[in-house]
Design a protein around this motif. Structure first.
Motif, PDB file in Angstrom:
ATOM      1  N   THR A 193       3.914 -15.040  11.502  1.00  0.00           N
ATOM      2  CA  THR A 193       5.161 -15.661  10.926  1.00  0.00           C
ATOM      3  C   THR A 193       5.331 -16.090   9.680  1.00  0.00           C
ATOM      4  N   ALA A 194       6.853 -16.856   8.738  1.00  0.00           N
ATOM      5  CA  ALA A 194       6.333 -16.422   7.675  1.00  0.00           C
ATOM      6  C   ALA A 194       5.445 -18.424   7.308  1.00  0.00           C
ATOM      7  N   GLN A 195       5.148 -19.167   7.743  1.00  0.00           N
ATOM      8  CA  GLN A 195       4.470 -19.746   7.329  1.00  0.00           C
ATOM      9  C   GLN A 195       2.312 -19.205   7.475  1.00  0.00           C
ATOM     10  N   SER A 196       2.022 -18.566   8.553  1.00  0.00           N
ATOM     11  CA  SER A 196       1.055 -18.094   8.709  1.00  0.00           C
ATOM     12  C   SER A 196       0.899 -16.617   7.426  1.00  0.00           C
ATOM     13  N   GLU A 197       1.495 -15.771   6.610  1.00  0.00           N
ATOM     14  CA  GLU A 197       2.140 -14.842   6.059  1.00  0.00           C
ATOM     15  C   GLU A 197       1.782 -15.805   4.541  1.00  0.00           C
ATOM     16  N   ALA A 198       2.475 -16.810   4.568  1.00  0.00           N
ATOM     17  CA  ALA A 198       2.384 -16.857   3.100  1.00  0.00           C
ATOM     18  C   ALA A 198       0.531 -17.958   2.700  1.00  0.00           C
ATOM     19  N   ALA A 199       0.463 -18.295   4.215  1.00  0.00           N
ATOM     20  CA  ALA A 199      -0.895 -18.888   3.891  1.00  0.00           C
ATOM     21  C   ALA A 199      -1.787 -17.637   3.730  1.00  0.00           C
ATOM     22  N   ALA A 200      -2.041 -17.050   4.399  1.00  0.00           N
ATOM     23  CA  ALA A 200      -1.967 -15.281   4.333  1.00  0.00           C
ATOM     24  C   ALA A 200      -3.103 -15.429   2.751  1.00  0.00           C
ATOM     25  N   GLY A 201      -1.484 -14.874   2.019  1.00  0.00           N
ATOM     26  CA  GLY A 201      -1.635 -14.307   0.809  1.00  0.00           C
ATOM     27  C   GLY A 201      -1.997 -13.528   0.522  1.00  0.00           C
ATOM     28  N   ILE A 202      -1.119 -12.297   1.457  1.00  0.00           N
ATOM     29  CA  ILE A 202      -1.275 -10.638   1.211  1.00  0.00           C
ATOM     30  C   ILE A 202      -1.432 -10.049  -0.087  1.00  0.00           C
ATOM     31  N   THR A 203      -2.326  -9.737  -0.476  1.00  0.00           N
ATOM     32  CA  THR A 203      -2.799  -9.136  -1.616  1.00  0.00           C
ATOM     33  C   THR A 203      -2.699  -7.841  -1.634  1.00  0.00           C
ATOM     34  N   LEU A 204      -2.452  -6.232  -2.538  1.00  0.00           N
ATOM     35  CA  LEU A 204      -2.377  -5.772  -2.719  1.00  0.00           C
ATOM     36  C   LEU A 204      -4.055  -5.390  -3.670  1.00  0.00           C
ATOM     37  N   VAL A 205      -4.675  -4.315  -3.497  1.00  0.00           N
ATOM     38  CA  VAL A 205      -5.946  -3.928  -3.792  1.00  0.00           C
ATOM     39  C   VAL A 205      -6.054  -2.770  -3.300  1.00  0.00           C
ATOM     40  N   CYS A 206      -7.729  -1.916  -4.399  1.00  0.00           N
ATOM     41  CA  CYS A 206      -7.070  -0.394  -3.345  1.00  0.00           C
ATOM     42  C   CYS A 206      -8.023  -0.537  -2.708  1.00  0.00           C
ATOM     43  N   ALA A 207      -8.235   0.767  -2.390  1.00  0.00           N
ATOM     44  CA  ALA A 207      -8.953   1.367  -1.329  1.00  0.00           C
ATOM     45  C   ALA A 207     -10.001   0.981  -1.516  1.00  0.00           C
ATOM     46  N   VAL A 208     -10.832   1.126  -2.643  1.00  0.00           N
ATOM     47  CA  VAL A 208     -12.247   0.971  -2.967  1.00  0.00           C
ATOM     48  C   VAL A 208     -12.473  -0.778  -2.629  1.00  0.00           C
ATOM     49  N   CYS A 209     -11.849  -1.631  -3.137  1.00  0.00           N
ATOM     50  CA  CYS A 209     -11.706  -2.783  -3.278  1.00  0.00           C
ATOM     51  C   CYS A 209     -11.287  -3.503  -1.908  1.00  0.00           C
TER      52      CYS A 209
END
Length: 107
Positions: free
Chosen positions: A66-82
């Motif tokens: 949901t918009a709320q769960s996505e905001a709380a998750a703070g999805i972040t771009l990382v590299c495959a090794v990270c």
């Protein structure tokens, strides 16, 4: 400049494939590591993605993201090794046992 749309520049690992994690997994330890299973939405990307147990609880409580769960998750771009380092830090030990992982003594 990185002209390959399937690569990102990581300050630690250079040009790598992109992946996404919740913000908790970026530096967390022992938080759980949940990856999508089964068929994904048509608009879902094919990059690796994962989130912690707390985000999974919120996702399930909302019947999906949901918009709320996505905001709380703070999805972040990382590299495959990270991404793999995050998996190693956050996967619960018993999950690893269920997958056949075992400790080896390096003495």
């Amino acid at each position: 400049m990185n002209d390959d749309p399937r690569r990102i520049h990581c300050d630690r690992h250079g040009a790598q494939r992109p992946a996404f994690v919740c913000g908790h997994l970026v530096s967390g330890v022992g938080l759980g590591f949940v990856e999508p299973e089964g068929p994904q939405d048509e608009d879902a990307s094919d990059e690796q993605a994962a989130w912690c147990d707390r985000c999974e609880t919120a996702r399930l409580a909302g019947g999906g993201w949901t918009a709320q769960s996505e905001a709380a998750a703070g999805i972040t771009l990382v590299c495959a090794v990270c991404f793999e380092a995050s998996r190693a830090r956050n996967t619960h030990w018993m999950e690893g046992v269920a997958r056949g992982w075992r400790h080896t003594d390096a003495r």
